[in-house]
Scaffold this motif. Structure first.
Motif, PDB file in Angstrom:
ATOM      1  N   PHE A 105       0.745  -1.313  -0.039  1.00 54.05           N
ATOM      2  CA  PHE A 105      -0.050  -0.041   0.000  1.00 54.05           C
ATOM      3  C   PHE A 105       0.985   1.391   0.024  1.00 54.05           C
ATOM      4  O   PHE A 105       0.799   2.207  -0.785  1.00 54.05           O
ATOM      5  CB  PHE A 105      -0.986   0.035   1.347  1.00 54.05           C
ATOM      6  CG  PHE A 105      -2.019   1.039   1.251  1.00 54.05           C
ATOM      7  CD1 PHE A 105      -3.174   1.222   0.576  1.00 54.05           C
ATOM      8  CD2 PHE A 105      -1.710   2.590   2.010  1.00 54.05           C
ATOM      9  CE1 PHE A 105      -4.057   1.851   0.613  1.00 54.05           C
ATOM     10  CE2 PHE A 105      -2.537   3.278   1.741  1.00 54.05           C
ATOM     11  CZ  PHE A 105      -3.773   3.185   1.507  1.00 54.05           C
ATOM     12  N   GLY A 106       1.991   1.245   1.001  1.00 56.37           N
ATOM     13  CA  GLY A 106       2.816   2.379   0.827  1.00 56.37           C
ATOM     14  C   GLY A 106       3.628   2.484  -0.420  1.00 56.37           C
ATOM     15  O   GLY A 106       3.686   3.673  -0.933  1.00 56.37           O
ATOM     16  N   MET A 107       4.062   1.461  -1.082  1.00 53.91           N
ATOM     17  CA  MET A 107       4.821   1.556  -2.157  1.00 53.91           C
ATOM     18  C   MET A 107       3.799   2.091  -3.279  1.00 53.91           C
ATOM     19  O   MET A 107       4.437   2.932  -3.971  1.00 53.91           O
ATOM     20  CB  MET A 107       5.118   0.016  -2.657  1.00 53.91           C
ATOM     21  CG  MET A 107       5.652   0.086  -3.947  1.00 53.91           C
ATOM     22  SD  MET A 107       5.974  -1.969  -4.434  1.00 53.91           S
ATOM     23  CE  MET A 107       7.010  -1.661  -5.908  1.00 53.91           C
ATOM     24  N   GLY A 108       2.596   1.838  -3.354  1.00 54.40           N
ATOM     25  CA  GLY A 108       1.820   2.174  -4.274  1.00 54.40           C
ATOM     26  C   GLY A 108       1.270   3.590  -4.256  1.00 54.40           C
ATOM     27  O   GLY A 108       1.465   4.234  -5.188  1.00 54.40           O
ATOM     28  N   LEU A 109       1.260   4.122  -2.909  1.00 56.65           N
ATOM     29  CA  LEU A 109       0.728   5.352  -2.724  1.00 56.65           C
ATOM     30  C   LEU A 109       1.892   6.285  -2.955  1.00 56.65           C
ATOM     31  O   LEU A 109       1.783   7.631  -3.689  1.00 56.65           O
ATOM     32  CB  LEU A 109       0.455   5.520  -1.102  1.00 56.65           C
ATOM     33  CG  LEU A 109      -0.139   6.988  -0.746  1.00 56.65           C
ATOM     34  CD1 LEU A 109      -1.527   7.422  -1.723  1.00 56.65           C
ATOM     35  CD2 LEU A 109      -0.452   6.985   0.768  1.00 56.65           C
ATOM     36  N   LEU A 110       3.149   5.890  -2.544  1.00 58.78           N
ATOM     37  CA  LEU A 110       4.432   6.780  -3.048  1.00 58.78           C
ATOM     38  C   LEU A 110       4.530   6.970  -4.576  1.00 58.78           C
ATOM     39  O   LEU A 110       5.054   7.885  -5.025  1.00 58.78           O
ATOM     40  CB  LEU A 110       5.550   6.036  -2.240  1.00 58.78           C
ATOM     41  CG  LEU A 110       7.141   6.797  -2.452  1.00 58.78           C
ATOM     42  CD1 LEU A 110       6.722   8.387  -1.900  1.00 58.78           C
ATOM     43  CD2 LEU A 110       8.007   6.321  -1.710  1.00 58.78           C
ATOM     44  N   GLY A 111       4.382   5.863  -5.080  1.00 52.94           N
ATOM     45  CA  GLY A 111       4.691   5.883  -6.589  1.00 52.94           C
ATOM     46  C   GLY A 111       3.501   6.431  -7.323  1.00 52.94           C
ATOM     47  O   GLY A 111       4.017   7.479  -8.262  1.00 52.94           O
ATOM     48  N   GLY A 112       2.344   6.218  -6.795  1.00 58.24           N
ATOM     49  CA  GLY A 112       1.312   7.140  -7.559  1.00 58.24           C
ATOM     50  C   GLY A 112       1.328   8.672  -7.529  1.00 58.24           C
ATOM     51  O   GLY A 112       0.877   9.530  -8.312  1.00 58.24           O
ATOM     52  N   CYS A 113       1.834   9.052  -6.415  1.00 55.66           N
ATOM     53  CA  CYS A 113       1.675  10.448  -6.102  1.00 55.66           C
ATOM     54  C   CYS A 113       2.517  11.383  -7.032  1.00 55.66           C
ATOM     55  O   CYS A 113       2.637  12.731  -7.088  1.00 55.66           O
ATOM     56  CB  CYS A 113       2.080  10.549  -4.622  1.00 55.66           C
ATOM     57  SG  CYS A 113       0.855  10.579  -3.594  1.00 55.66           S
ATOM     58  N   GLY A 114       3.672  10.422  -7.585  1.00 59.29           N
ATOM     59  CA  GLY A 114       4.627  11.280  -8.596  1.00 59.29           C
ATOM     60  C   GLY A 114       3.981  12.062  -9.788  1.00 59.29           C
ATOM     61  O   GLY A 114       4.535  12.874 -10.143  1.00 59.29           O
ATOM     62  N   ILE A 115       2.819  11.519 -10.038  1.00 61.79           N
ATOM     63  CA  ILE A 115       2.034  12.508 -11.018  1.00 61.79           C
ATOM     64  C   ILE A 115       1.821  13.947 -10.773  1.00 61.79           C
ATOM     65  O   ILE A 115       1.821  14.663 -11.590  1.00 61.79           O
ATOM     66  CB  ILE A 115       0.737  11.585 -11.554  1.00 61.79           C
ATOM     67  CG1 ILE A 115       0.351  12.212 -12.949  1.00 61.79           C
ATOM     68  CG2 ILE A 115      -0.356  11.784 -10.485  1.00 61.79           C
ATOM     69  CD1 ILE A 115      -0.837  11.200 -13.481  1.00 61.79           C
TER      70      ILE A 115
END
Length: 579
Positions: free
Chosen positions: A471-481
């Protein structure tokens, strides 16, 4: 009647985006840039033609970006089968990102001189060829050389798609177009390791790169037959009697309630007698902040384009434009300049580095890539170690998480950013829009990015359940946009006339930051440990993103203080025939 010479007092980026009418402050969107009466003007393309062009840009982004990220989930496999350490492998990807930035200094000027279409085609074809080499590398030197060449030929993916999107979209919809690019960039970066994990287990890691070569080859064929040139010298025709810009009827019907009458826009803010005192105060405040005596002058057409023709509608006979045929659209020379100006195009990015707005946008973009690289550089290390023991295919599946979050964040960063820009322009009471208006969306990134970094790194240190990590991995990666969209739209909105040159500076800064982090990520994690490393990452992420609060006040000051410098550059380059 609009002036035919540049207004050097106009503040770059300030525009009257909404023509307000009535006490309810309902208004019409003003088209910026102003479209011409030529059907081959990219701003006049039919929806089908425009979205075909957008799709081609996204196909190019997907095909070139996937090879840059596909190896992240198979780094342990490469380390086992070669004499290259994990630290050297990460350093090699760092060199690739460095040359993804340096290459922009070469290929961006070439795109302006000879056209974007041939540069896109060369880039994707060359990437296909380079992807064949890495499986044969046996030493660290060969690995670094292959990554440097891959970064160099693929560098157009970093800055050219943003410019193509700005060619195709108006200011009020630009964030949506750039968010599509950002979403594709992130999805390619996250889905590539997902697929690569299965390929590595079934066929070996070598086939990861060979399938990338095949993908790029297929993409080359698609672009060759469908991608159209978007380089275009816009010429506007203005009615001498009414001051109205002449556009094609199909465009007027397509856009419906669009304002194209320059006089109507320029007279709008003077009619405020009937507005409440609160709204009059908003108007006065916005005019004071603009840095000009009358910010309505910022919409002068001559600041948008150099070619303005004053015509008499009573005697003027519109030119009979003929749309390009399919084969004309496939031309490799339709976007080239008649004069050889390559040396001027190569020098211009260095001159754009004088503008703090451009430097800050590069910093914002670069900081987002730092967290992206920290994530990619530690994903295989954390998930393949104790107590998780993920296989390559399982690590690849974990990358579905940031892919899903990227799609979710796309709607916030793209659609909400455009909505916010229009709503703030209406809220001011004048329709005045500033490039900084979009930056408020970074509040979301500041909070979520910091939280996600702590969940990922500190969670790994305390060996939390794998779901928390994913979940943390997804949130950190997705916020890059958020950073991709905010930085690109900020620069393009501010310096649209020289946006191509400005984006080269942004990408150079971004990739230099990425290189530095990729080169030292292994030592950073090893020396500090997961807990301390990612606590520092979390608060560095928070601090970097919160600098937008400084730019909300400093940005208008910088733009106003450097307006003469900027418009002098624009005037000089237009006289040379560059824009």
């Amino acid at each position: 009647m609009p002036a035919t010479s540049i207004d050097f007092n106009a503040v770059p980026g300030d525009s009257h985006l909404v023509a307000l009418s009535g006490k309810d402050h309902d208004g019409k969107i003003v088209l910026i840039p102003t479209p011409s009466d030529d059907p081959d003007d990219p701003l006049n393309w039919s929806p089908r033609r425009r979205w075909t062009a957008v799709a081609c840009v996204l196909v190019y982004t997907l095909c070139v970006c996937i090879p840059t990220a596909a190896i992240y989930s198979v780094l342990p496999n490469i380390e086992k089968k070669t004499d290259i350490t994990l630290g050297d492998l990460n350093a090699g990807t760092g060199y690739m990102f460095l040359f993804l930035g340096i290459g922009c200094l070469i290929f961006q000027p070439l795109a302006l001189q000879f056209g974007k279409r041939p540069v896109y085609l060369f880039s994707i074809f060359a990437t296909s060829m380079i992807c064949i080499w890495p499986p044969y590398t046996k030493s660290n030197g060969e690995w670094i050389a292959s990554k440097i060449l891959q970064g160099l030929v693929g560098s157009s993916v970093e800055s050219l798609p943003e410019i193509s999107m700005s060619d195709l979209f108006f200011e009020h919809e630009r964030s949506f177009g750039l968010s599509l690019y950002g979403l594709t960039l992130l999805l390619a970066s996250f889905l590539a390791p997902f697929v690569a994990g299965f390929i590595s287990e079934g066929q070996g890691w070598e086939w990861v790169m060979w399938w990338c070569a095949i993908l790029c080859a297929v993409g080359f064929v698609i672009l060759f037959f469908f991608m159209e040139e978007t380089n275009y010298d816009r010429k506007l025709k203005v009615d001498s009697a009414t001051g109205e810009v002449l556009t094609i009827n199909s465009k007027q019907q397509q856009l419906g309630n669009v304002v194209t009458n320059i006089d109507e826009i320029m007279k709008l803010p003077s009619s405020i007698d009937g507005l409440p005192e609160k709204d009059q105060a908003k108007i006065n405040d916005s005019e004071e902040l603009s840095g000009t005596e009358d910010n309505r002058e910022n919409i002068h057409l001559a600041n948008q384009v150099s070619n303005i023709e004053i015509v008499n509608s009573a005697t003027y006979a519109p030119a009979q434009f003929t749309k390009k045929t399919y084969w004309q659209k496939l031309s490799l020379i339709s976007g080239r300049r008649k004069k050889f100006l390559l040396h001027h195009y190569a020098l211009a990015p260095f001159l754009m580095a004088r503008f703090p707005v451009v430097i800050w946008a590069g910093f914002l973009y670069g900081s987002s890539l730092v967290w992206f690289n920290v994530l990619n550089g530690t994903a295989a290390l954390i998930l393949s170690g104790k107590p998780y023991d993920f296989k390559s295919s399982s690590i690849g599946i974990a990358y579905l998480s940031p892919s899903v979050f990227s799609v979710i964040m796309f709607f916030l960063s793209g659609i909400c950013s455009d909505w916010l820009k229009v709503r703030i322009a209406i809220w001011r009471g004048t329709g005045l829009s500033k490039p900084e208006d979009r930056l408020w969306i970074l509040i979301v990134y500041s909070v979520l990015g910091c939280s996600a970094a702590i969940l990922w790194g500190v969670g790994a240190a305390y060996e939390v359940h794998w779901f928390g990590l994913i979940f943390g991995m997804g949130l950190l990666g997705g916020c890059g946009i958020f950073a991709i969209t905010a930085s690109a739209t900020y620069v393009v909105d501010t310096y649209k006339e020289l946006d191509t040159e400005a984006m080269v500076v942004v990408i150079m800064i971004r990739n230099c930051m990425s290189f530095a982090v990729s080169y030292g990520i292994t030592d950073w994690v090893t020396n500090l440990g997961y807990k301390k490393c990612f606590i520092s990452v979390a608060f560095l992420c928070l601090a970097a993103n919160m600098t937008f609060l400084v730019m909300l006040r400093a940005g208008p000051y910088f733009r106003n203080s450097q307006k003469h410098t900027y418009w002098t550059m624009v005037d000089k380059y237009r006289k040379l025939g560059m824009h």
